[in-house]
Design an enzyme around this catalytic site. Structure first.
Site, PDB file in Angstrom:
ATOM      1  CB  SER A 147      -0.908   0.016   1.234  1.00 16.65           C
ATOM      2  OG  SER A 147      -1.640  -1.175   1.326  1.00 16.65           O
TER       3      SER A 147
HETATM    4  N1  SAH Z   1      -1.053  -5.012   3.904  1.00 15.51           N
HETATM    5  C1  SAH Z   1      -0.290  -5.275   2.700  1.00 15.51           C
HETATM    6  C2  SAH Z   1      -0.993  -4.809   1.420  1.00 15.51           C
HETATM    7  C3  SAH Z   1      -2.072  -5.695   1.128  1.00 15.51           C
HETATM    8  S1  SAH Z   1      -2.618  -5.856  -0.543  1.00 15.51           S
HETATM    9  C4  SAH Z   1       1.081  -4.677   2.738  1.00 15.51           C
HETATM   10  O1  SAH Z   1       1.404  -3.974   3.693  1.00 15.51           O
HETATM   11  O2  SAH Z   1       1.868  -4.950   1.821  1.00 15.51           O
HETATM   12  C5  SAH Z   1      -4.035  -6.850  -0.128  1.00 15.51           C
HETATM   13  C6  SAH Z   1      -3.709  -8.268   0.255  1.00 15.51           C
HETATM   14  O3  SAH Z   1      -4.922  -8.856   0.703  1.00 15.51           O
HETATM   15  C7  SAH Z   1      -3.234  -9.125  -0.914  1.00 15.51           C
HETATM   16  O4  SAH Z   1      -2.017  -9.734  -0.610  1.00 15.51           O
HETATM   17  C8  SAH Z   1      -4.358 -10.144  -1.090  1.00 15.51           C
HETATM   18  O5  SAH Z   1      -3.891 -11.415  -1.505  1.00 15.51           O
HETATM   19  C9  SAH Z   1      -4.932 -10.201   0.302  1.00 15.51           C
HETATM   20  N2  SAH Z   1      -6.302 -10.689   0.421  1.00 15.51           N
HETATM   21  C10 SAH Z   1      -7.375 -10.378  -0.346  1.00 15.51           C
HETATM   22  N3  SAH Z   1      -8.477 -11.030   0.094  1.00 15.51           N
HETATM   23  C11 SAH Z   1      -8.086 -11.764   1.173  1.00 15.51           C
HETATM   24  C12 SAH Z   1      -8.749 -12.663   2.065  1.00 15.51           C
HETATM   25  N4  SAH Z   1     -10.048 -12.955   1.958  1.00 15.51           N
HETATM   26  N5  SAH Z   1      -8.029 -13.240   3.042  1.00 15.51           N
HETATM   27  C13 SAH Z   1      -6.705 -12.975   3.199  1.00 15.51           C
HETATM   28  N6  SAH Z   1      -6.024 -12.149   2.382  1.00 15.51           N
HETATM   29  C14 SAH Z   1      -6.701 -11.544   1.385  1.00 15.51           C
END
Ligand code: SAH
Length: 212
Positions: free
Chosen positions: A60
């Site tokens: 992010s």
């Molecule tokens: N917090 C992260 C950015 C996240 S991007 C950082 O600091 O880099 C969003 C993430 O959510 C992705 O890796 C995606 O695979 C995950 N995601 C999406 N839906 C999800 C779910 N139902 N359960 C777990 N992870 C999920």
């Protein structure tokens, strides 16, 4: 510009954008974002931009991390649940502020890479699980704080709301559609749930199930 100089420039930008909590700024100063960014993008690690981390996902934007972390009001006794480990950067920022972080990721490879980084950086108060984050982490509930870092549509996931402690705060991007997300803050009080819409945001989608 050196890495240290670009980091200071980013921290000053974050302050101008409204990240004024000194604990949040200190956490973001301490966590090396470059360690969470893939090598080809490392020279951009201290720019205020989201960057690709593979599997169609992104780390992010620092502004979003700063404002969402600040809005979560994490204290040193708090047990924090994060949904969407991704690169692990947000989890590590939360781990500097709270007591323990539980983070759930649906992509096994991303979860394993993040776990490696926490070990290398000696951040030992983070637990990672490969699972569908929509189910939360029932064995470790209740949580004083919950942060979802992928965009949901419709209502907040009921299992996550159930796992929020009384007095707890949950932050998540939520919208009527994936292109109209707003950061929503939910507080559980003794009387029930309070909900505030904070600001518009863009996020990769929250998807069900783990990736096979
Ligand atoms: N917090 C992260 C950015 C996240 S991007 C950082 O600091 O880099 C969003 C993430 O959510 C992705 O890796 C995606 O695979 C995950 N995601 C999406 N839906 C999800 C779910 N139902 N359960 C777990 N992870 C999920």
């Amino acid at each position: 510009m050196t890495r240290a100089a670009s980091k200071i420039r980013l921290l000053m930008l974050l302050r101008r954008q409204g990240v004024t909590d000194v604990e949040v700024l200190r956490a973001m100063e301490t966590v090396p974002r470059d360690a969470f960014v893939p090598a080809p993008f490392r020279d951009q690690a201290y720019e205020d931009t989201a960057l690709p981390i593979g599997h169609g996902q992104t780390i992010s934007q620092p502004q979003v991390v700063g404002l969402m972390t600040q809005a979560l009001e994490v204290g040193p006794k708090d047990k924090v649940l994060e949904i969407g480990t991704g690169s692990g950067y947000q989890a590590m920022v939360l781990a500097k502020l709270g007591r323990r972080v539980y983070t759930v990721e649906r992509h096994r490879a991303l979860a394993r890479e993040a776990e490696q980084k926490f070990a290398t950086l000696r951040q030992h108060n983070i637990s990672v699980r490969v699972a569908d984050g929509l189910r939360g982490w029932p064995e470790a509930a209740p949580f004083e704080r919950i942060m979802v870092t992928a965009g949901g549509v419709g209502q907040p996931p009921p299992d996550l709301v159930d796992q929020l402690a009384v007095g707890g705060i949950m932050i998540m991007p939520l919208g009527p559609g994936h292109r109209e997300l707003k950061v929503v803050r939910i507080r559980r009080t003794v009387d029930g749930l309070e909900r505030e819409e904070l600001w518009p945001v863009r996020f990769v989608p929250l998807l069900p199930d783990i990736v096979p």
